[in-house]
Design a protein around this motif. Sequence first.
Motif, PDB file in Angstrom:
ATOM      1  N   ILE A 111       4.265   8.503  14.001  1.00 28.10           N
ATOM      2  CA  ILE A 111       5.724   8.779  13.332  1.00 28.10           C
ATOM      3  C   ILE A 111       6.610   8.917  14.197  1.00 28.10           C
ATOM      4  O   ILE A 111       6.470   9.381  15.421  1.00 28.10           O
ATOM      5  N   ASN A 112       7.630   8.267  14.188  1.00 30.66           N
ATOM      6  CA  ASN A 112       8.851   8.319  15.081  1.00 30.66           C
ATOM      7  C   ASN A 112      10.114   7.767  14.413  1.00 30.66           C
ATOM      8  O   ASN A 112      10.096   7.600  13.474  1.00 30.66           O
ATOM      9  N   ASP A 113      11.062   7.681  15.369  1.00 30.68           N
ATOM     10  CA  ASP A 113      12.565   7.481  14.680  1.00 30.68           C
ATOM     11  C   ASP A 113      12.850   6.136  15.161  1.00 30.68           C
ATOM     12  O   ASP A 113      13.246   5.762  16.394  1.00 30.68           O
ATOM     13  N   LEU A 114      13.017   5.387  14.063  1.00 32.86           N
ATOM     14  CA  LEU A 114      13.597   3.713  14.314  1.00 32.86           C
ATOM     15  C   LEU A 114      14.817   3.547  13.332  1.00 32.86           C
ATOM     16  O   LEU A 114      14.498   3.322  12.250  1.00 32.86           O
ATOM     17  N   ASN A 115      15.810   4.283  13.886  1.00 38.18           N
ATOM     18  CA  ASN A 115      16.957   4.381  12.936  1.00 38.18           C
ATOM     19  C   ASN A 115      16.640   5.537  11.694  1.00 38.18           C
ATOM     20  O   ASN A 115      17.212   6.325  11.662  1.00 38.18           O
ATOM     21  N   ASN A 116      15.602   5.108  10.930  1.00 31.97           N
ATOM     22  CA  ASN A 116      15.045   5.977  10.021  1.00 31.97           C
ATOM     23  C   ASN A 116      13.713   6.254  10.590  1.00 31.97           C
ATOM     24  O   ASN A 116      13.159   5.792  11.359  1.00 31.97           O
TER      25      ASN A 116
END
Length: 367
Positions: A164-169
């Motif tokens: 899980i990570n932040d790629l814009n959302n």
Amino acid sequence: MLLSKCLRRSFVLGLSALIGLSSCLAVAGQGKDHHAFNRVPGAQMKGYDKVDYEEINLLLSKPYRLQGKWQVDETERVGGVYTYIHYDLPSNISTIQAFRNYQKLVKQQGMEVLFECDRTCSKDFSIHKIINIFDDGRDNYLNGSSNLFYLVARKGNLNVVIFINDLNNTSVFQYVIEEEQLDDSLISPIALSLVESGKIDLYGILFDTGKAEIKPDSAGELADLAQVLTDYPKLEIDIVGHTDNVGSKRDNRKLSAARAEAVMDYLIDEHSISEDRLNTIGRGQTKPVADNGTDKGRALNRRVEISALNAQVIVEAQQQDNAQIASSNQSSNNSSTSSKSEEKSGGIDMDDIGKAADTAGKIFKLF
């Protein structure tokens, strides 16, 4: 942002690859949630891939850089039914919120967490830096480093890996492996080695020194190889000849190629194996497996290697056999228990309620 291998190939090949690119991007619409893991409410599926058999390395310790290379000290290789799903979550759901819910989800499923890494992962590595270690062999998109979380959990033969990570959302990359083990008692040693290693070295196919005529004593091992090809009619192989280093490199390569072709001709003529399933290669002395400075080493280097081009067909055939056996056993069990069930009074079986509760436990509830 790093492009997936699928996208990179399309840009390198240019306009002619647009058809391949469109099929690569279209898989998301063909997928569905895994039966054991519902998606977060509002999540959009951006990528999907499922095959009957694939292998991945479960990363069971934190990746780190050593002398310019990324390493993971603890890994475990697992194989089975493989499902990859990439989700984009609604903008109001943070990475930690999604991660906490996945932690809750695997707990509700009764799964054991083998390893997890929270935001501290983000300080040290991006996902794409450890793709080669993860090694799922599928070219599926995996990227990101901001607010990175990672979790590996298992229950029985069910393994799940969550990035899980932040790629814009917030993005979720979910891998599920449902392990399938081959029954060694129902599979030949040659087939088993082709599944486990992709190849096998055969030393029972014999030739006189410097010649490519197969000796009669080779019939037994060639029959075993032919039986594998008969049992798995979709299996395709490379027949690879190898020699020691006695003689010139040119002569040894020519000799090894002739021996490989002799094996192919034998399989065709004596066992009616289709030629289009067989390919021959002569490696000569270029791929030794032992020291050519000793008699024992040279004997090990003189060999015929069988390399499977599509070993998964063996696994698929075994899975079908196992399913048929299980179905037969189930039918037998049903017939043997039907008379007992007729003697019972009407009502609800509490075991069935427990199973239903377990199934219901996989429903997401966001904090």
